[in-house]
Scaffold this motif. Structure first.
Motif, mmCIF file in Angstrom:
data_model
loop_
_atom_site.group_PDB
_atom_site.id
_atom_site.type_symbol
_atom_site.label_atom_id
_atom_site.label_comp_id
_atom_site.label_asym_id
_atom_site.label_seq_id
_atom_site.Cartn_x
_atom_site.Cartn_y
_atom_site.Cartn_z
ATOM 1 N N ASP A 1 45.283 39.709 46.744
ATOM 2 C CA ASP A 1 45.868 40.664 47.927
ATOM 3 C C ASP A 1 45.159 40.466 49.393
ATOM 4 O O ASP A 1 43.084 40.619 49.602
ATOM 5 N N LEU B 1 37.718 48.123 42.969
ATOM 6 C CA LEU B 1 38.682 48.668 42.644
ATOM 7 C C LEU B 1 39.507 47.336 42.834
ATOM 8 O O LEU B 1 40.749 47.590 41.206
ATOM 9 N N GLU C 1 39.572 45.969 38.600
ATOM 10 C CA GLU C 1 40.279 47.260 37.620
ATOM 11 C C GLU C 1 41.789 46.731 37.593
ATOM 12 O O GLU C 1 41.978 47.088 36.724
ATOM 13 N N LYS C 2 42.538 46.380 38.617
ATOM 14 C CA LYS C 2 43.535 46.253 38.663
ATOM 15 C C LYS C 2 43.940 44.923 38.661
ATOM 16 O O LYS C 2 45.042 44.519 38.914
ATOM 17 N N SER D 1 48.334 44.330 50.946
ATOM 18 C CA SER D 1 49.053 44.997 50.600
ATOM 19 C C SER D 1 48.402 45.974 52.037
ATOM 20 O O SER D 1 49.139 47.452 52.749
ATOM 21 N N TYR E 1 45.965 47.701 52.275
ATOM 22 C CA TYR E 1 45.001 48.792 51.713
ATOM 23 C C TYR E 1 43.961 49.668 52.747
ATOM 24 O O TYR E 1 43.405 48.993 53.376
ATOM 25 N N ASP F 1 48.324 50.716 47.998
ATOM 26 C CA ASP F 1 48.116 50.257 46.799
ATOM 27 C C ASP F 1 47.413 48.882 46.511
ATOM 28 O O ASP F 1 48.244 47.272 47.523
ATOM 29 N N GLY G 1 46.385 44.840 46.026
ATOM 30 C CA GLY G 1 47.223 44.818 44.481
ATOM 31 C C GLY G 1 48.609 44.980 44.755
ATOM 32 O O GLY G 1 48.932 44.002 43.991
ATOM 33 N N CYS H 1 50.556 41.070 46.290
ATOM 34 C CA CYS H 1 49.653 39.990 46.135
ATOM 35 C C CYS H 1 50.226 38.431 46.559
ATOM 36 O O CYS H 1 51.275 38.703 46.550
#
Length: 291
Positions: A15, A35, A38-39, A257, A259, A271, A273, A276
């Protein structure tokens, strides 16, 4: 994990467009890296507005977590009567000339914010810049930048807008009564700055400008390394259109994104991710930066 030396390949997802609280994001740079892990995202670009203040923290956190962090920036420019953003990747975030130039852009941004506040007050909205900064819940560092999302957040908290999008639609978007814009550098100048700092320039989210003729002019004048084809606010038709432009001009089709975190329960833009590109695109950017 050194972003300049690791191997990028097609199996990785990056991302390339994220913001931290160094500008108008909600999370710390380290929280964005966490984050991403985690994604299941392989890495991310740190692209705060007119500042590189979040790069060092993100790179260090990325090294701890095995997440590749691409040093970047998103520079505010003006062309054709529109605000145009230019992304930069793999630049030297400690380059003294770049840091001085970005400090000048943040001064312009501060003056613009003051004009927005004055316009909102003229609409009968009791709001101050001090109140907006207080809403951060912390002190604003000199190398951080304050943006319209911060003002939008204050409007929501004061009950003058339902959410972030409503605040922009009512007051802060281009053409709305609270909008203000001061003279800025041209996109091609920002692209030159990025190159001189050792980076690869990319035209950000062309679909948001609503003027593909202007987009083509900027690409012809500035000759960036890439164009952001994949973005949270681009639909399939826009992606195809800008992919064709990338092919026409021989540009790298990047994506991210944009984000900014979560405000009032809503993810602003998209959000992390959500958009990408593969590591192959990142490798092309690194080569374009001469790394």
């Amino acid at each position: 994990m050194d972003p300049m030396t690791i191997k990028y390949d097609a199996s990785q997802r990056f991302d390339l467009h994220t913001h931290s609280r160094a500008s108008d994001g909600m999370n710390t740079p380290a929280e964005n890296v966490k984050l991403a892990q985690e994604k299941g995202v392989s890495g991310l670009g740190v692209t705060d507005h007119d500042t590189v203040a979040g790069v060092k923290e993100a790179v260090e956190e990325g090294a701890r977590r095995g997440i590749a962090v691409i040093p970047g920036v998103e520079i505010s420019t003006r062309a054709g009567g529109k605000d145009i953003h230019v992304l930069g990747y793999f630049l030297d975030a400690e380059d003294p000339v770049l840091l001085q130039r970005l400090a000048g852009l943040r001064e312009t941004r501060e003056a613009r914010n003051g004009q927005i506040i004055q316009k909102l007050q003229g609409l009968g909205i009791p709001i101050s810049l001090e109140e907006v900064i207080a809403g951060l819940g912390r002190q604003l560092r000199p190398d951080e930048s304050l943006g319209r999302p911060h003002i939008a957040d204050a409007l929501v908290r004061k009950g003058y807008a339902a959410d972030m999008r409503d605040a922009f639609d009512r007051y802060l978007a281009e053409g709305k009564p609270g909008y203000a814009s001061l003279p800025r550098i041209a996109p091609e100048e920002a692209m030159l700055w990025i190159r001189e700092a050792g980076g690869a320039p990319v035209l950000a989210h062309p679909g948001l400008y609503g003027d593909d003729a202007l987009v083509s002019e900027i690409l012809e004048r500035g000759r960036p390394a890439g164009i952001e084809v994949y973005h949270s606010d681009h639909g399939p038709e826009e992606e195809q259109r800008y992919l064709a432009l990338a092919e026409h001009y021989g540009l790298i089709p990047t994506g991210g994104s944009d984000y900014h975190g979560v405000r009032q329960g809503v993810v602003f833009h998209g959000d992390l991710g959500g958009r990408c590109v593969t590591g192959e695109i990142v490798e092309r950017l690194r080569k374009a930066a001469g790394k």
